[in-house]
Each structure stands twice: as C-alpha cells, then as structure tokens.
Design a protein around this motif. Structure first.
Motif, PDB file in Angstrom:
ATOM      1  N   LYS A  44      88.178 -10.706  53.148  1.00 18.31           N
ATOM      2  CA  LYS A  44      87.626 -11.810  52.494  1.00 18.31           C
ATOM      3  C   LYS A  44      87.175 -11.526  51.208  1.00 18.31           C
ATOM      4  O   LYS A  44      87.267 -11.900  50.038  1.00 18.31           O
ATOM      5  N   PHE A  45      86.362 -10.520  51.285  1.00 16.94           N
ATOM      6  CA  PHE A  45      85.832  -9.788  50.102  1.00 16.94           C
ATOM      7  C   PHE A  45      86.842  -9.197  48.959  1.00 16.94           C
ATOM      8  O   PHE A  45      86.700  -9.700  47.637  1.00 16.94           O
ATOM      9  N   LEU A  46      87.678  -8.413  49.335  1.00 16.59           N
ATOM     10  CA  LEU A  46      88.853  -8.026  48.518  1.00 16.59           C
ATOM     11  C   LEU A  46      89.860  -9.146  48.239  1.00 16.59           C
ATOM     12  O   LEU A  46      90.717  -9.027  47.071  1.00 16.59           O
ATOM     13  N   GLY A  47      90.028 -10.335  48.552  1.00 14.83           N
ATOM     14  CA  GLY A  47      90.742 -11.315  48.463  1.00 14.83           C
ATOM     15  C   GLY A  47      92.261 -10.989  48.564  1.00 14.83           C
ATOM     16  O   GLY A  47      92.720 -10.204  49.236  1.00 14.83           O
ATOM     17  N   LEU A  90      89.119   0.253  43.969  1.00 13.61           N
ATOM     18  CA  LEU A  90      88.834  -0.456  44.967  1.00 13.61           C
ATOM     19  C   LEU A  90      87.320  -0.190  46.022  1.00 13.61           C
ATOM     20  O   LEU A  90      86.763  -0.930  46.459  1.00 13.61           O
ATOM     21  N   SER A  91      87.248   1.227  45.817  1.00 19.39           N
ATOM     22  CA  SER A  91      86.028   1.635  46.976  1.00 19.39           C
ATOM     23  C   SER A  91      84.765   1.183  45.912  1.00 19.39           C
ATOM     24  O   SER A  91      83.736   0.613  46.744  1.00 19.39           O
ATOM     25  N   SER A  92      85.025   1.226  44.704  1.00 16.54           N
ATOM     26  CA  SER A  92      83.668   0.693  43.784  1.00 16.54           C
ATOM     27  C   SER A  92      83.663  -0.628  44.126  1.00 16.54           C
ATOM     28  O   SER A  92      82.239  -1.188  44.055  1.00 16.54           O
ATOM     29  N   ILE A  93      84.556  -1.495  44.092  1.00 15.27           N
ATOM     30  CA  ILE A  93      84.472  -2.859  44.195  1.00 15.27           C
ATOM     31  C   ILE A  93      83.935  -3.298  45.636  1.00 15.27           C
ATOM     32  O   ILE A  93      83.111  -4.020  45.627  1.00 15.27           O
ATOM     33  N   LEU A  94      84.228  -2.507  46.741  1.00 11.69           N
ATOM     34  CA  LEU A  94      83.963  -2.605  48.030  1.00 11.69           C
ATOM     35  C   LEU A  94      82.545  -2.564  48.323  1.00 11.69           C
ATOM     36  O   LEU A  94      81.739  -3.371  49.040  1.00 11.69           O
ATOM     37  N   THR A 102      73.481 -12.815  54.426  1.00  7.93           N
ATOM     38  CA  THR A 102      74.388 -13.767  53.564  1.00  7.93           C
ATOM     39  C   THR A 102      75.333 -14.592  54.491  1.00  7.93           C
ATOM     40  O   THR A 102      75.796 -14.166  55.773  1.00  7.93           O
ATOM     41  N   ASN A 103      75.904 -15.239  53.685  1.00  8.95           N
ATOM     42  CA  ASN A 103      77.049 -16.142  54.546  1.00  8.95           C
ATOM     43  C   ASN A 103      78.580 -15.476  54.295  1.00  8.95           C
ATOM     44  O   ASN A 103      79.524 -15.978  54.498  1.00  8.95           O
TER      45      ASN A 103
END
Length: 104
Positions: A44-47, A90-94, A102-103
């Motif tokens: 969900k976070f990485l879309g 992508l690891s920095s984004i994650l 949180t939701n």
C-alpha cells in the motif's frame, strides 16, 4: 513515528526484482517491525511502484526482514525509464513509512 526511527535498510536489484532488507537498530524493536511492516502495508505504501508480488522473509537472529518485490523496475534497471527509482531509492522511500498508532 516513521520506520527510519527504529530501522535501517540494505537493498539490491536484479532485472525487474528489488529486495529491501529492513533491519532494527535495536533487537527489542524487532517485534514492532514484525507487527507493523507487513506485506500489505508495504504494498500500500509503495503503491503502483511495485506491480508484482511482494514476499517477506524474516531473519529474527539478525532482527531483520527481507522484502522481495517482483515487477518493481518496469523491465529492469537498464530498461527502466525511471530515473534513480531503483533499490536504494525505494529503500529510502520505505523508511519514511509511518508505523505505530496510524491507520496506514
């Protein structure tokens, strides 16, 4: 809190696959990673960045988890039109993913 507050990461990419290891700074936080950094939440976070399956492998002796992400590079590093959207980015984004109460 954000994931980067309790963990760091290592990455690799090969072809159209990225692996991101999430490693707790302190072994006491490993249970938080297990509970909060699920495949569903990562997907969900990485879309739409990751088009394929994500698998999580746990390495409790290291306080780490390894996420293997299929179809994440639009054909591979050398074929991707994305600028610098490979493993390390992508690891920095994650690591910016919110965890805790949180939701997300």
């Amino acid at each position: 809190m954000k994931l980067k507050e309790i963990a760091h990461s290592r990455t690799g990419d090969k072809g159209d696959i990225i692996n991101i290891s999430v490693i707790a700074f302190d072994e006491k936080n490993y249970s938080i990673l297990q509970e909060q950094v699920t495949v569903t939440k990562v997907k969900k976070f990485l879309g739409e960045t990751v088009q394929g399956e994500i698998r999580r492998y746990e390495v409790p002796t290291l306080g780490a988890m390894n996420f293997v992400m299929q179809k994440a590079l639009r054909g591979g590093v050398t074929r991707s039109l994305r600028l610098d959207r490979h493993g390390k980015t992508l690891s920095s984004i994650l690591l910016e993913m919110p965890i805790g109460d949180t939701n997300n």
